[in-house]
Motif scaffolding. Structure first.
Motif, short mmCIF file in Angstrom:
data_model
loop_
_atom_site.label_atom_id
_atom_site.label_comp_id
_atom_site.label_asym_id
_atom_site.label_seq_id
_atom_site.Cartn_x
_atom_site.Cartn_y
_atom_site.Cartn_z
N SER A 139 72.81 -103.05 -26.28
CA SER A 139 71.48 -102.49 -26.54
C SER A 139 70.64 -103.41 -25.66
N ALA A 140 70.77 -104.67 -25.34
CA ALA A 140 70.13 -105.35 -24.46
C ALA A 140 69.85 -105.05 -23.15
N ALA A 141 71.23 -104.44 -22.77
CA ALA A 141 71.54 -104.02 -21.36
C ALA A 141 70.89 -102.73 -21.10
N THR A 142 70.64 -101.85 -22.30
CA THR A 142 70.07 -100.54 -22.05
C THR A 142 68.73 -100.91 -22.02
N ALA A 143 68.05 -101.79 -22.68
CA ALA A 143 66.86 -101.89 -22.65
C ALA A 143 66.26 -102.76 -21.35
N GLY A 144 67.21 -103.27 -20.55
CA GLY A 144 67.00 -103.69 -19.20
C GLY A 144 66.75 -105.20 -19.21
N TYR A 145 67.12 -105.70 -20.46
CA TYR A 145 66.81 -107.20 -20.77
C TYR A 145 67.95 -108.13 -19.91
N VAL A 146 69.17 -107.27 -19.98
CA VAL A 146 70.54 -108.24 -19.24
C VAL A 146 71.03 -107.26 -18.48
N THR A 147 71.60 -107.64 -17.32
CA THR A 147 72.53 -106.80 -16.36
C THR A 147 73.71 -106.52 -17.12
N GLU A 148 74.39 -105.33 -16.47
CA GLU A 148 75.49 -105.01 -17.04
C GLU A 148 76.65 -106.17 -16.90
N GLU A 149 76.44 -106.77 -15.73
CA GLU A 149 77.34 -107.95 -15.51
C GLU A 149 77.30 -109.08 -16.43
N LEU A 150 76.02 -109.42 -16.78
CA LEU A 150 75.78 -110.60 -17.76
C LEU A 150 76.13 -109.83 -19.06
N LYS A 151 75.90 -108.69 -19.70
CA LYS A 151 76.31 -108.03 -20.88
C LYS A 151 77.67 -108.45 -21.22
N ASP A 152 78.60 -108.22 -19.94
CA ASP A 152 80.06 -108.14 -20.25
C ASP A 152 80.41 -109.66 -20.44
N ARG A 153 79.78 -110.41 -19.68
CA ARG A 153 80.16 -111.87 -19.79
C ARG A 153 79.69 -112.49 -21.06
N MET A 154 78.60 -112.04 -21.53
CA MET A 154 78.19 -112.34 -23.05
C MET A 154 79.11 -112.03 -24.04
N ILE A 155 79.38 -110.73 -24.02
CA ILE A 155 80.51 -110.39 -24.95
C ILE A 155 81.66 -111.02 -25.04
N ALA A 156 82.20 -111.27 -23.77
CA ALA A 156 83.72 -111.76 -23.79
C ALA A 156 83.16 -113.42 -24.23
N ASN A 157 82.13 -113.97 -23.61
CA ASN A 157 81.94 -115.61 -24.12
C ASN A 157 81.97 -115.74 -25.83
N THR A 158 80.81 -114.68 -26.13
CA THR A 158 80.53 -114.89 -27.58
C THR A 158 81.53 -114.61 -28.35
N THR A 159 82.48 -113.50 -28.32
CA THR A 159 83.65 -113.26 -28.87
C THR A 159 84.56 -114.35 -28.86
N TYR B 148 80.23 -111.66 -35.36
CA TYR B 148 80.66 -111.45 -33.84
C TYR B 148 81.34 -110.20 -33.56
N LYS B 149 81.60 -109.25 -34.75
CA LYS B 149 82.05 -107.95 -34.38
C LYS B 149 81.25 -107.23 -33.86
N LYS B 150 79.83 -107.55 -33.98
CA LYS B 150 78.79 -106.39 -33.62
C LYS B 150 78.17 -107.08 -32.17
N VAL B 151 78.94 -108.01 -31.59
CA VAL B 151 78.44 -108.44 -30.39
C VAL B 151 78.30 -107.31 -29.32
N ASP B 152 79.37 -106.56 -29.08
CA ASP B 152 79.23 -105.56 -28.09
C ASP B 152 78.12 -104.54 -28.25
N GLU B 153 77.51 -104.13 -29.59
CA GLU B 153 76.52 -103.28 -29.81
C GLU B 153 75.42 -104.13 -29.45
N ILE B 154 75.24 -105.19 -29.78
CA ILE B 154 74.10 -106.13 -29.73
C ILE B 154 73.58 -106.35 -28.19
N TYR B 155 74.62 -106.79 -27.16
CA TYR B 155 74.41 -106.90 -25.99
C TYR B 155 74.19 -105.40 -25.21
#
Ligand SMILES: Cc1cc2nc3c(=O)[nH]c(=O)nc-3n(C[C@H](O)[C@H](O)[C@H](O)COP(=O)(O)O)c2cc1C
Length: 219
Positions: A108-128, A99-106
């Motif tokens: 990269s999904a945001a940079t690729a345009g697969y998730v919004t910045e907002e969703l990325k932040d939520r995913m990182i917080a929830n997953t961690t 889970y320590k790589k969750v930031d990097e993973i989400y």
């Protein structure tokens, strides 16, 4: 889909099924065969298309191509010759703190345009939060399971490229940890020799489907 394109798709599927049939555990390797680092990187890149829990990708790989290092693996693998004769031994490791790589993973999904910045932040917080609350035993179970998925894909990708493999659990884990000075965050799961067969694998059988698959009940 036109008839010819669906036929082409069927043919592609058949090739995939051939790869599944052809993967066998090979234990005698041509010790002169070389696989380039680049090709191994390519195989790992394909294999890591495997699914993983929350896409946390808890797999790590030590690729051993150096002949002296492979020779050191021989006693560690209880003298199973394939570790010395193959072109490379890939040691698959489970990251128990994936889970320590969750930031990097989400990110990269945001940079690729697969998730919004907002969703990325939520995913990182929830997953961690979710993973940090799990007991170590459960984290290990998840990480080890996912390394199994990636290992399978690695074996199939290797076969599709004309290489052979043998998954190995028969080695001394503590000695692998010592040889590579592996941090306790990482757990070696599988040793995977890869190379060109010198002798074909011996055939194996499988349990009949009716002995292992139960529809709508467990027998
Ligand atoms: C987790 C695991 C550990 C294994 N460990 C070894 C091993 O240490 N040495 C070996 O020669 N084969 C090992 N095998 C290979 C199995 O013996 C082999 O997959 C099985 O007999 C079926 O044969 P096949 O792979 O040719 O279909 C292992 C397989 C798995 C999945």
């Amino acid at each position: 889909m036109t008839i010819s394109s669906s036929q082409a798709q069927t043919e592609k599927n058949e090739l995939f099924f051939n790869v599944l049939e052809e993967r066998r555990s090979v234990r005698k390797y041509d010790n002169t065969a070389v696989i380039s680092d680049e090709e191994i990187r390519e195989l790992i890149a394909i294999a890591t298309k495997a699914p993983s829990s929350s896409n946390l990708q808890p797999w790590r790989f030590i690729v051993v191509t150096d002949a002296e290092l492979k020779a050191k693996l021989l006693p560690i693998a209880y003298n199973q010759e394939q570790v010395a004769d193959c072109s490379a031994v890939i040691i698959v490791l489970a990251d128990l703190e994936m889970y320590k790589k969750v930031d990097e993973i989400y990110s990269s999904a945001a940079t690729a345009g697969y998730v919004t910045e907002e969703l990325k932040d939520r995913m990182i917080a929830n997953t961690t939060k979710q993973y940090m609350a799990l007991p170590a035993e459960r984290l290990k179970e998840i990480a080890v399971f996912d390394t199994g998925l990636v290992s399978m894909q690695l074996m199939l990708a290797a076969r599709a490229k004309g290489y052979d493999t043998v998954p190995m659990g028969g080695y001394n884990r503590a000695q692998v940890v010592e040889l590579f000075n592996i941090n306790e965050r990482y757990l070696p799961t599988l040793m995977l020799p890869i190379g060109k067969a010198a002798t074909p694998a011996h055939p194996t059988t499988r349990l009949a489907v009716d002995q292992i698959a139960f529809f709508n009940e467990m027998k």
